[in-house]
Motif scaffolding. Structure first.
Motif, PDB file in Angstrom:
ATOM      1  N   CYS A 188      38.661  47.370  43.145  1.00  0.00           N
ATOM      2  CA  CYS A 188      39.243  47.048  41.743  1.00  0.00           C
ATOM      3  C   CYS A 188      39.338  48.107  41.002  1.00  0.00           C
ATOM      4  CB  CYS A 188      38.296  45.955  41.222  1.00  0.00           C
ATOM      5  SG  CYS A 188      38.658  45.532  39.657  1.00  0.00           S
ATOM      6  N   CYS A 198      40.319  48.095  37.702  1.00  0.00           N
ATOM      7  CA  CYS A 198      40.334  47.655  36.381  1.00  0.00           C
ATOM      8  C   CYS A 198      39.489  48.425  35.416  1.00  0.00           C
ATOM      9  CB  CYS A 198      39.873  46.045  36.400  1.00  0.00           C
ATOM     10  SG  CYS A 198      38.101  45.790  36.174  1.00  0.00           S
ATOM     11  N   CYS A 253      35.638  48.072  35.604  1.00  0.00           N
ATOM     12  CA  CYS A 253      35.109  48.585  36.819  1.00  0.00           C
ATOM     13  C   CYS A 253      34.798  50.201  36.664  1.00  0.00           C
ATOM     14  CB  CYS A 253      35.603  48.270  38.096  1.00  0.00           C
ATOM     15  SG  CYS A 253      35.384  46.632  38.521  1.00  0.00           S
ATOM     16  N   ARG A 301      27.475  41.213  34.994  1.00  0.00           N
ATOM     17  CA  ARG A 301      27.318  42.604  35.677  1.00  0.00           C
ATOM     18  C   ARG A 301      26.121  42.887  35.859  1.00  0.00           C
ATOM     19  NH1 ARG A 301      32.125  45.547  36.551  1.00  0.00           N
ATOM     20  NH2 ARG A 301      34.056  44.586  35.670  1.00  0.00           N
ATOM     21  N   ALA A 345      36.210  41.017  38.745  1.00  0.00           N
ATOM     22  CA  ALA A 345      34.811  41.152  39.134  1.00  0.00           C
ATOM     23  C   ALA A 345      34.616  42.624  38.940  1.00  0.00           C
ATOM     24  CB  ALA A 345      34.522  40.668  40.416  1.00  0.00           C
TER      25      ALA A 345
HETATM   26 ZN   LIG Z   1      37.321  45.277  38.377  1.00  0.00          ZN
END
Ligand SMILES: [Zn+2]
Ligand SMILES: [Zn+2]
Length: 139
Positions: free
Chosen positions: A30, A32, A35, A75, A139
Motif C-alpha cells: 500500500c 497510500c 501508510c 490503526r 488499510a
Molecule cells: Zn495504505
C-alpha cells in the motif's frame, strides 16, 4: 484447531506479540499517504488474515484513521515503541490487516498487488504485477 502452520510476529520492543494460522488471504503493497506517514517508509506491506485466525498478546493503542471514502481505519500500534501492528478497516469486516514487516519472518509472501500507486515513490520499481492507481481497500 487446524494444523495450519502458525506465523508469529511482534513490535520492536516485544511488548506486543501476535500469531496467525495459515497463509494470509492476500498480501499487498500500500502506497497510500497514510501508510507512508504511519510507517515512516515509502510503502506498507500488509497481509489480510481472517479475524478468527489472529491472536494477540500485549496492549495496543489505536489511532482512528479514515480512508478516502470516509470509512474508519483503526490503526493499532505499540504504545511503548510505536510499531504499527495491524489495521482494522470498517470496509473489510472480518479481516485483520497485519503489517507484514513486523513478522518474525517478514519475507515469506511477496505482494500480489500494489494499491495507491498514484502516491508511490517515483523511483521505486514495480513490486507486483497488479498495480492500481488507487484502491477501494484502505488499510
Ligand atoms: Zn495504505
Ligand atoms: Zn513495542
Amino acid at each position: 484447531m487446524s494444523t495450519r502452520p502458525i506465523h508469529e510476529g511482534g513490535c520492536l520492543c516485544g511488548q506486543v506479540r501476535y500469531s496467525f494460522a495459515g497463509d494470509p488471504l492476500l498480501v499487498a503493497v500500500c502506497h497510500c499517504r497514510n501508510c507512508q506517514k504511519q510507517s515512516g517508509a515509502p510503502f506498507s506491506l500488509v497481509g489480510a488474515v481472517a479475524d478468527a485466525d489472529y491472536a494477540e498478546s500485549g496492549e495496543t493503542r489505536v489511532f482512528v484513521d479514515h480512508g478516502e471514502s470516509g470509512a474508519a481505519v483503526d490503526r493499532h500500534f505499540c504504545p511503548q515503541c510505536g510499531s504499527p501492528i495491524r489495521s482494522m478497516a470498517a470496509a473489510l469486516p472480518g479481516l485483520t490487516i497485519v503489517k507484514m514487516g513486523t513478522l518474525d519472518r517478514p519475507d515469506q509472501w511477496p505482494p500480489v498487488l500494489e494499491a495507491y500507486c498514484d502516491s508511490a515513490a517515483q523511483w521505486m520499481p514495480a513490486l507486483a504485477q497488479q498495480r492500481f492507481p488507487r484502491s477501494n481497500i484502505e488499510a
